[in-house]
Design a protein around this motif. Structure first.
Motif, PDB file in Angstrom:
ATOM      1  N   LEU B  21       0.832  -1.205   0.000  1.00 48.98           N
ATOM      2  CA  LEU B  21       0.000   0.000   0.000  1.00 48.98           C
ATOM      3  C   LEU B  21       0.868   1.257   0.000  1.00 48.98           C
ATOM      4  CD1 LEU B  21      -2.847  -1.051   2.466  1.00 48.98           C
ATOM      5  CD2 LEU B  21      -2.913  -0.989  -0.026  1.00 48.98           C
ATOM      6  N   THR B  22       2.031   1.189   0.672  1.00 51.13           N
ATOM      7  CA  THR B  22       2.939   2.339   0.673  1.00 51.13           C
ATOM      8  C   THR B  22       3.413   2.654  -0.739  1.00 51.13           C
ATOM      9  OG1 THR B  22       3.643   1.870   2.912  1.00 51.13           O
ATOM     10  CG2 THR B  22       5.149   3.161   1.575  1.00 51.13           C
ATOM     11  N   LEU B  23       3.723   1.601  -1.510  1.00 49.25           N
ATOM     12  CA  LEU B  23       4.153   1.832  -2.896  1.00 49.25           C
ATOM     13  C   LEU B  23       3.019   2.467  -3.701  1.00 49.25           C
ATOM     14  CD1 LEU B  23       6.242  -1.392  -3.597  1.00 49.25           C
ATOM     15  CD2 LEU B  23       7.065   0.925  -3.152  1.00 49.25           C
ATOM     16  N   VAL B  24       1.774   2.014  -3.463  1.00 51.56           N
ATOM     17  CA  VAL B  24       0.618   2.613  -4.145  1.00 51.56           C
ATOM     18  C   VAL B  24       0.516   4.099  -3.788  1.00 51.56           C
ATOM     19  CG1 VAL B  24      -1.900   2.559  -4.304  1.00 51.56           C
ATOM     20  CG2 VAL B  24      -0.626   0.413  -4.217  1.00 51.56           C
ATOM     21  N   GLU B  25       0.674   4.398  -2.486  1.00 54.28           N
ATOM     22  CA  GLU B  25       0.554   5.794  -2.033  1.00 54.28           C
ATOM     23  C   GLU B  25       1.703   6.657  -2.555  1.00 54.28           C
ATOM     24  OE1 GLU B  25      -1.828   7.275  -0.373  1.00 54.28           O
ATOM     25  OE2 GLU B  25      -3.060   5.543   0.154  1.00 54.28           O
ATOM     26  N   LEU B  26       2.888   6.063  -2.732  1.00 48.31           N
ATOM     27  CA  LEU B  26       3.988   6.837  -3.319  1.00 48.31           C
ATOM     28  C   LEU B  26       3.637   7.239  -4.744  1.00 48.31           C
ATOM     29  CD1 LEU B  26       7.206   5.057  -1.979  1.00 48.31           C
ATOM     30  CD2 LEU B  26       6.427   7.375  -1.461  1.00 48.31           C
ATOM     31  N   GLY B  27       2.819   6.412  -5.414  1.00 50.99           N
ATOM     32  CA  GLY B  27       2.319   6.787  -6.739  1.00 50.99           C
ATOM     33  C   GLY B  27       1.561   8.099  -6.676  1.00 50.99           C
ATOM     34  N   SER B  28       0.695   8.246  -5.661  1.00 52.13           N
ATOM     35  CA  SER B  28      -0.040   9.508  -5.575  1.00 52.13           C
ATOM     36  C   SER B  28       0.895  10.641  -5.149  1.00 52.13           C
ATOM     37  CB  SER B  28      -1.246   9.378  -4.633  1.00 52.13           C
ATOM     38  OG  SER B  28      -0.838   9.240  -3.310  1.00 52.13           O
ATOM     39  N   GLY B  29       1.941  10.310  -4.365  1.00 57.97           N
ATOM     40  CA  GLY B  29       2.941  11.314  -4.026  1.00 57.97           C
ATOM     41  C   GLY B  29       3.656  11.837  -5.262  1.00 57.97           C
ATOM     42  N   LEU B  30       3.947  10.932  -6.203  1.00 61.21           N
ATOM     43  CA  LEU B  30       4.627  11.351  -7.436  1.00 61.21           C
ATOM     44  C   LEU B  30       3.730  12.278  -8.249  1.00 61.21           C
ATOM     45  CD1 LEU B  30       6.348   7.999  -8.457  1.00 61.21           C
ATOM     46  CD2 LEU B  30       7.464  10.094  -7.674  1.00 61.21           C
ATOM     47  N   VAL B  31       2.409  11.996  -8.241  1.00 61.90           N
ATOM     48  CA  VAL B  31       1.474  12.894  -8.933  1.00 61.90           C
ATOM     49  C   VAL B  31       1.500  14.277  -8.273  1.00 61.90           C
ATOM     50  CG1 VAL B  31      -0.937  13.281  -9.562  1.00 61.90           C
ATOM     51  CG2 VAL B  31       0.012  10.975  -9.643  1.00 61.90           C
ATOM     52  N   LEU B  32       1.496  14.302  -6.930  1.00 59.31           N
ATOM     53  CA  LEU B  32       1.591  15.582  -6.203  1.00 59.31           C
ATOM     54  C   LEU B  32       2.872  16.315  -6.593  1.00 59.31           C
ATOM     55  CD1 LEU B  32       0.572  14.973  -2.484  1.00 59.31           C
ATOM     56  CD2 LEU B  32      -0.672  16.239  -4.222  1.00 59.31           C
ATOM     57  N   GLY B  33       3.968  15.554  -6.682  1.00 61.93           N
ATOM     58  CA  GLY B  33       5.249  16.152  -7.044  1.00 61.93           C
ATOM     59  C   GLY B  33       5.204  16.824  -8.407  1.00 61.93           C
ATOM     60  N   ARG B  34       4.385  16.281  -9.320  1.00 60.28           N
ATOM     61  CA  ARG B  34       4.287  16.854 -10.670  1.00 60.28           C
ATOM     62  C   ARG B  34       3.705  18.255 -10.654  1.00 60.28           C
ATOM     63  NH1 ARG B  34       4.610  14.112 -15.544  1.00 60.28           N
ATOM     64  NH2 ARG B  34       3.354  15.776 -16.404  1.00 60.28           N
ATOM     65  N   PHE B  35       2.800  18.559  -9.689  1.00 61.86           N
ATOM     66  CA  PHE B  35       2.281  19.937  -9.648  1.00 61.86           C
ATOM     67  C   PHE B  35       2.623  20.640  -8.341  1.00 61.86           C
ATOM     68  CE2 PHE B  35      -2.255  19.484  -7.827  1.00 61.86           C
ATOM     69  CZ  PHE B  35      -2.141  18.141  -7.510  1.00 61.86           C
ATOM     70  N   GLU B  36       3.813  20.262  -7.800  1.00 61.29           N
ATOM     71  CA  GLU B  36       4.257  20.862  -6.542  1.00 61.29           C
ATOM     72  C   GLU B  36       4.377  22.385  -6.648  1.00 61.29           C
ATOM     73  OE1 GLU B  36       7.526  18.866  -4.719  1.00 61.29           O
ATOM     74  OE2 GLU B  36       7.697  20.337  -3.106  1.00 61.29           O
ATOM     75  N   SER B  37       4.903  22.884  -7.785  1.00 56.85           N
ATOM     76  CA  SER B  37       5.106  24.340  -7.872  1.00 56.85           C
ATOM     77  C   SER B  37       3.763  25.073  -7.845  1.00 56.85           C
ATOM     78  CB  SER B  37       5.908  24.698  -9.115  1.00 56.85           C
ATOM     79  OG  SER B  37       5.253  24.206 -10.251  1.00 56.85           O
ATOM     80  N   THR B  38       2.729  24.511  -8.498  1.00 52.18           N
ATOM     81  CA  THR B  38       1.393  25.116  -8.451  1.00 52.18           C
ATOM     82  C   THR B  38       0.848  25.092  -7.026  1.00 52.18           C
ATOM     83  OG1 THR B  38       1.058  24.089 -10.607  1.00 52.18           O
ATOM     84  CG2 THR B  38      -0.863  25.107  -9.583  1.00 52.18           C
ATOM     85  N   LEU B  39       1.022  23.951  -6.330  1.00 50.48           N
ATOM     86  CA  LEU B  39       0.515  23.834  -4.959  1.00 50.48           C
ATOM     87  C   LEU B  39       1.204  24.827  -4.035  1.00 50.48           C
ATOM     88  CD1 LEU B  39       0.337  19.940  -4.568  1.00 50.48           C
ATOM     89  CD2 LEU B  39      -1.568  21.517  -4.827  1.00 50.48           C
TER      90      LEU B  39
END
Lengths: 193, 185
Positions: B21-39
């Protein structure tokens, strides 16, 4: 039951839990919003956030469910006695699994981000943050889950329905709060990133 | 639950699932990382992150728990005209429609109180409601598929479906938030 009756019942049953997690999530978001400079300096920290928050929910949700089942089955007493072997084992297992999973998340994040050629803070720093955040939120959530489930059970509430909203609400708030404390503590120990 | 109450037995049952499940959640972390500058540029969007993930996971886990119980009671048939299935699906979408406007309003309001809004309320509301409603529809699909898969593979839906659905909905929540930000911001 008609579709409408099922829908109305499901809606009414779920709304309080969602309301509680809404409040917890917004508070967590407020803390996260205050961490913008930390997120900027510790590269890869934002990538870790969902994994760390989910770990709190998965580990302590399961710990709470286990306590609820144990109470229903009469395996544990709803009192905090240092002598209760089962309670201590379940709490120790939750804490150990929570910290181990947090450390794994940090190591995996560093491995994935550097493989993809993306910027990421040092392994030592992210492991340190995961360790401090995992320990602090683990100890706090264990205490909160035990206290609320036991107190609720003694007052005649079904512990099963307490655990979900309790863990999602407090898990998010404490998860982000202790992440902030962990980032700042590790920065003190290792110097700024 | 039949697991023995020892650290070793609990860890053996839990840790493998937690790591996956941690690996799955890191997937969503990578998506967050893609728009980190906007966030980081728009704090009200950053405030939306935990509450969207939390609400998404909760919607999925509540639906999964209800379908698992119906499945155990033998009142679930997986037919398109099944009342339990349809009623719970309708309730999930209705819950999302009630909660996500509050999510957007709360995120914007808290950021305004903290004194750093630079997005109009209408934009934050559009992002939260659009991502929340599309999430509800996907959560229903994921939960039904996962419950059906558990049934076909003769697994206990309580053990498998709830953690899988909760974490998949977490990831979907972040992905849909990302798409909504691309669309509206």
């Amino acid at each position: 039951m008609s579709v409408q009756a099922v829908a109305v019942e499901a809606y009414r049953e779920a709304l309080p839990a969602l309301g509680a997690s809404l409040v917890g999530g917004l508070l967590a978001g407020l803390v996260l919003g205050g961490m913008r400079s930390d997120l900027q300096t510790v590269e890869g920290l934002l990538v870790l956030v969902p994994a760390l928050l989910a770990t709190r929910g998965n580990v302590y949700g399961s710990f709470g469910a286990r306590l609820a089942t144990g109470l229903h089955q009469g395996l544990i007493e709803p009192r905090v006695r240092a002598g209760d072997r089962r309670l201590r084992a379940a709490a120790a297992a939750a804490l150990a699994n929570g910290v181990a999973t947090s450390l794994f998340a940090a190591a995996a994040a560093v491995a994935i981000l550097s493989t993809l050629g993306l910027p990421v803070a040092g392994l030592g720093r992210l492991l340190g943050i995961a360790l401090v955040a995992g320990l602090l939120s683990g100890v706090t959530l264990t205490a909160v889950v035990v206290a609320v489930v036991f107190a609720g059970y003694r007052r005649g509430h079904n512990p099963d329905t307490l655990v979900g909203p309790l863990v999602t609400t407090t898990g998010d708030v404490f998860g982000v709060l202790f992440l902030l404390i962990a980032v700042r503590t590790v920065a003190l120990l290792l110097g700024a990133a | 639950m039949s697991t023995t109450w020892s650290v070793r037995a609990i860890t053996r049952a839990m840790l493998p699932v937690l790591l996956i499940l941690t690996l799955v959640e890191l997937g969503s972390g990578l998506v967050l990382g893609r728009f980190e500058s906007t966030l980081l540029r728009y704090p009200s969007l950053l405030v939306l992150v935990p509450v969207t993930i939390g609400t998404a996971g909760n919607l999925g886990s509540i639906l999964a728990a209800r379908l698992s119980t119906a499945f155990h009671l033998g009142t679930l048939s997986f037919a398109a005209n099944d009342e339990t299935l349809a009623g719970n699906a309708v309730a999930t979408v209705a819950l999302a429609a009630s909660i996500f406007p509050l999510v957007g309003l709360g995120a914007w309001g808290l950021t305004a109180l903290a004194g750093s809004t630079n997005l109009p309320l209408s934009t934050v509301l559009a992002v939260s409601v659009a991502s929340g409603l599309s999430l509800a529809v996907l959560a229903v699909l994921v939960t039904v598929v996962a419950t059906y898969a558990a049934y076909r593979f003769e697994l206990d839906p309580d053990d498998v479906v709830i953690p899988v659905v909760t974490n998949v909905c977490d990831v979907l929540g972040v992905v849909l938030l990302y798409l909504a930000v691309l669309l509206f911001v």
